[in-house]
Motif scaffolding. Sequence first.
Motif, PDB file in Angstrom:
ATOM      1  N   SER A   1     -35.751  -2.504 -46.205  1.00 49.96           N
ATOM      2  CA  SER A   1     -35.734  -3.579 -46.068  1.00 49.96           C
ATOM      3  C   SER A   1     -34.278  -4.410 -45.572  1.00 49.96           C
ATOM      4  O   SER A   1     -33.611  -3.274 -45.128  1.00 49.96           O
ATOM      5  CB  SER A   1     -35.849  -4.269 -46.668  1.00 49.96           C
TER       6      SER A   1
ATOM      7  N   ILE B   1     -24.230   0.100 -60.961  1.00 49.82           N
ATOM      8  CA  ILE B   1     -25.611  -1.123 -61.825  1.00 49.82           C
ATOM      9  C   ILE B   1     -26.755   0.341 -61.304  1.00 49.82           C
ATOM     10  O   ILE B   1     -27.044   0.577 -59.820  1.00 49.82           O
ATOM     11  CB  ILE B   1     -25.744  -1.544 -61.719  1.00 49.82           C
TER      12      ILE B   1
ATOM     13  N   ALA C   1     -30.036  -5.073 -45.927  1.00 48.57           N
ATOM     14  CA  ALA C   1     -29.534  -4.432 -47.118  1.00 48.57           C
ATOM     15  C   ALA C   1     -29.104  -5.187 -48.271  1.00 48.57           C
ATOM     16  O   ALA C   1     -29.173  -6.628 -47.864  1.00 48.57           O
ATOM     17  CB  ALA C   1     -28.035  -3.901 -45.939  1.00 48.57           C
ATOM     18  N   TRP C   2     -28.926  -4.857 -49.566  1.00 51.03           N
ATOM     19  CA  TRP C   2     -28.720  -6.048 -50.748  1.00 51.03           C
ATOM     20  C   TRP C   2     -27.667  -6.413 -50.442  1.00 51.03           C
ATOM     21  O   TRP C   2     -26.621  -5.766 -50.459  1.00 51.03           O
ATOM     22  CB  TRP C   2     -28.306  -5.126 -51.697  1.00 51.03           C
TER      23      TRP C   2
ATOM     24  N   VAL D   1     -29.197   1.056 -50.690  1.00 51.82           N
ATOM     25  CA  VAL D   1     -29.775   1.603 -52.524  1.00 51.82           C
ATOM     26  C   VAL D   1     -30.853   3.033 -52.226  1.00 51.82           C
ATOM     27  O   VAL D   1     -31.406   3.527 -53.562  1.00 51.82           O
ATOM     28  CB  VAL D   1     -30.500   0.522 -52.334  1.00 51.82           C
TER      29      VAL D   1
ATOM     30  N   LYS E   1     -36.732   5.924 -65.107  1.00 56.24           N
ATOM     31  CA  LYS E   1     -38.682   5.288 -64.408  1.00 56.24           C
ATOM     32  C   LYS E   1     -38.763   4.926 -62.894  1.00 56.24           C
ATOM     33  O   LYS E   1     -37.823   5.230 -62.459  1.00 56.24           O
ATOM     34  CB  LYS E   1     -39.228   3.372 -65.113  1.00 56.24           C
ATOM     35  N   PRO E   2     -39.934   5.214 -62.698  1.00 57.84           N
ATOM     36  CA  PRO E   2     -40.590   4.827 -61.304  1.00 57.84           C
ATOM     37  C   PRO E   2     -39.304   3.871 -61.172  1.00 57.84           C
ATOM     38  O   PRO E   2     -39.606   2.857 -61.479  1.00 57.84           O
ATOM     39  CB  PRO E   2     -41.683   5.070 -61.098  1.00 57.84           C
ATOM     40  N   GLY E   3     -38.948   4.061 -59.287  1.00 58.26           N
ATOM     41  CA  GLY E   3     -38.336   2.721 -58.882  1.00 58.26           C
ATOM     42  C   GLY E   3     -36.751   2.510 -59.355  1.00 58.26           C
ATOM     43  O   GLY E   3     -36.509   1.954 -59.248  1.00 58.26           O
TER      44      GLY E   3
ATOM     45  N   LYS F   1     -33.199   2.057 -58.780  1.00 59.18           N
ATOM     46  CA  LYS F   1     -32.765   2.025 -58.143  1.00 59.18           C
ATOM     47  C   LYS F   1     -31.193   1.593 -58.170  1.00 59.18           C
ATOM     48  O   LYS F   1     -30.831   1.541 -59.526  1.00 59.18           O
ATOM     49  CB  LYS F   1     -32.727   1.591 -57.272  1.00 59.18           C
ATOM     50  N   SER F   2     -29.791   2.501 -57.613  1.00 56.33           N
ATOM     51  CA  SER F   2     -28.604   1.992 -58.200  1.00 56.33           C
ATOM     52  C   SER F   2     -27.753   1.580 -56.933  1.00 56.33           C
ATOM     53  O   SER F   2     -28.360   2.133 -55.591  1.00 56.33           O
ATOM     54  CB  SER F   2     -27.897   3.492 -58.076  1.00 56.33           C
ATOM     55  N   ILE F   3     -26.422   0.578 -57.714  1.00 54.79           N
ATOM     56  CA  ILE F   3     -26.273   0.048 -56.385  1.00 54.79           C
ATOM     57  C   ILE F   3     -24.822   0.053 -56.428  1.00 54.79           C
ATOM     58  O   ILE F   3     -24.390  -0.513 -57.884  1.00 54.79           O
ATOM     59  CB  ILE F   3     -26.451  -1.257 -55.613  1.00 54.79           C
TER      60      ILE F   3
ATOM     61  N   ILE G   1     -30.712  -0.268 -62.580  1.00 54.33           N
ATOM     62  CA  ILE G   1     -31.761  -0.624 -62.182  1.00 54.33           C
ATOM     63  C   ILE G   1     -32.962   0.391 -62.402  1.00 54.33           C
ATOM     64  O   ILE G   1     -33.122   1.241 -61.876  1.00 54.33           O
ATOM     65  CB  ILE G   1     -32.327  -1.816 -61.838  1.00 54.33           C
ATOM     66  N   ASN G   2     -33.833   0.096 -63.933  1.00 56.50           N
ATOM     67  CA  ASN G   2     -35.610   0.920 -63.783  1.00 56.50           C
ATOM     68  C   ASN G   2     -34.768   3.158 -64.528  1.00 56.50           C
ATOM     69  O   ASN G   2     -35.625   3.287 -63.783  1.00 56.50           O
ATOM     70  CB  ASN G   2     -36.158   1.160 -63.146  1.00 56.50           C
TER      71      ASN G   2
END
Lengths: 195, 297
Positions: free
Chosen positions: A183, A39, A185-186, A10, A45-47, A49-51, A41-42
């Motif tokens: 961290s 998809i 992996a998703w 990510v 905005k700061p933070g 992330k795409s996955i 998220i955020n």
Amino acid sequence: MGRMKFLCDVERCIDCSGCVVACKEGNQIPVGVNRRRVITINQGKPGEKSISVACMHCADAPCIAVCPVDAIYQRDDGIVLVSKETCIGCGYCFMACPFGAPQFPSGQVFGARGAMDKCTFCAGGPEENFSEKERKLYGQNRIAEGKVPLCAAMCATKSLLAGDADIVADVYRERVFKRGSGSNAWGWDKAYKKK
Amino acid sequence: MNYYYKVIMKRILIPACIAATGMVAAMVYAGTDPVIVTPIGAGTGTSSFIQMNDAFTGDWQQYGQTFTNLQAGLFDQLFLVILTLIPAVFLLHYILIGAKHFDHEGEDVYFFSSTTRLIHWVAAVSFSLLVVTGLMIIFGKLLGGGTLIMGGRIVHIASALVFAVAAVFMFLIWLKDMLPMPYDIAWLFIMGGYLSKKKKPIPAGKFNAGQKMWFWLATVGGLVMAYTGWYLYTFQVTTDQLRILAIIHNFLGAAMIAMFLVHLYMSMFAIKGALTSMITGYKPREEVEILHSRYKI
């Protein structure tokens, strides 16, 4: 024998959706079916992330457990495949899946769901390798050709990794070490953790 | 001196104070806005992973796991138990206690009008198809899946549409006779008299407590089955809602099949010739006086 796994980093995914296009085009997937999705998220905005996610080919796959007709099976290399000629389109696998992988084209009668379609890890299906029927029902069989799946092969940032689990994990570990942060992996815990 | 003092105050100190106040206010405001204070990439991996999971299929741990465990380990066994245990109990009842016989030669009572019978049989045929195709889906493994079971699913959807309409009419024509009465409790205590061979008058109106339970399960339960089934067919709800609907559909389906088997046994085996009354509309007077003693002929 190796164990095939997907990993989407990510920190690297840039939401280009190239993997989605490559999968849809390369496997000639019908309209309305997305074997792979990206998809974000955020967004904006700061933070942010795409996955990119398709079927994770889980170790203890819930879709196999709930299928009422045993249409889904797992190969020795961990790839989870569906037999479209056995599937009845009940949709239970979709309810069991933590990743939203199973997809259903609209069927012929009453618009009821047709046979389930999902990521094959570009390994075709139960039909004979490279047969016309296999190509028509399931798309390419790149694994039998010795290639990685289309999505991972074309990923521009090499965020999406696919292949033998040990090698994929090594690549990722090295990246995390160099970045000095990050961290696990998703999805790996959910898909591959031994119970 | 006084002049310089004024200039310093006007040009430097007062603007500086205003600027400082503004900066403090801006910093206080910024401190309350999470978007401004969070540096880029500062969100922990775990929190963004949780957001990603939510974006896919909701809280899998809660409903996904429950659904998976129930479907993988309980539902087919539950239906298997119902399909074997209930007929086994009835076989035992048929051997030990036997069927009830009534005089079919004597006087008859007109019990079911032609409209009633028509509605009953439309509901009966569509419901039987629902039961058979539903069981085909549940035990699809044994039949190998594929086109046969896929066809079963299509028939399941089609007969559900027919049954849903018939159930509404059934509800309307029988509602008055199916309302619970005090003597229904007495009927339940003696199990409808089916545990004895004696022909004593049984406390029941036009319909007994067992028939009433079956009626409410088939109409109101049928409505719930139609509602849950509609969304299992269209998939137009969230994944978590689909899981809950599938669980309800299976459990309620099991209850309805159980009562369906009871109804079949009672009408076809336990009371000899009971099936005829739903075809011709006439019941023997003796049968009505014994099994429906509170019904005014």
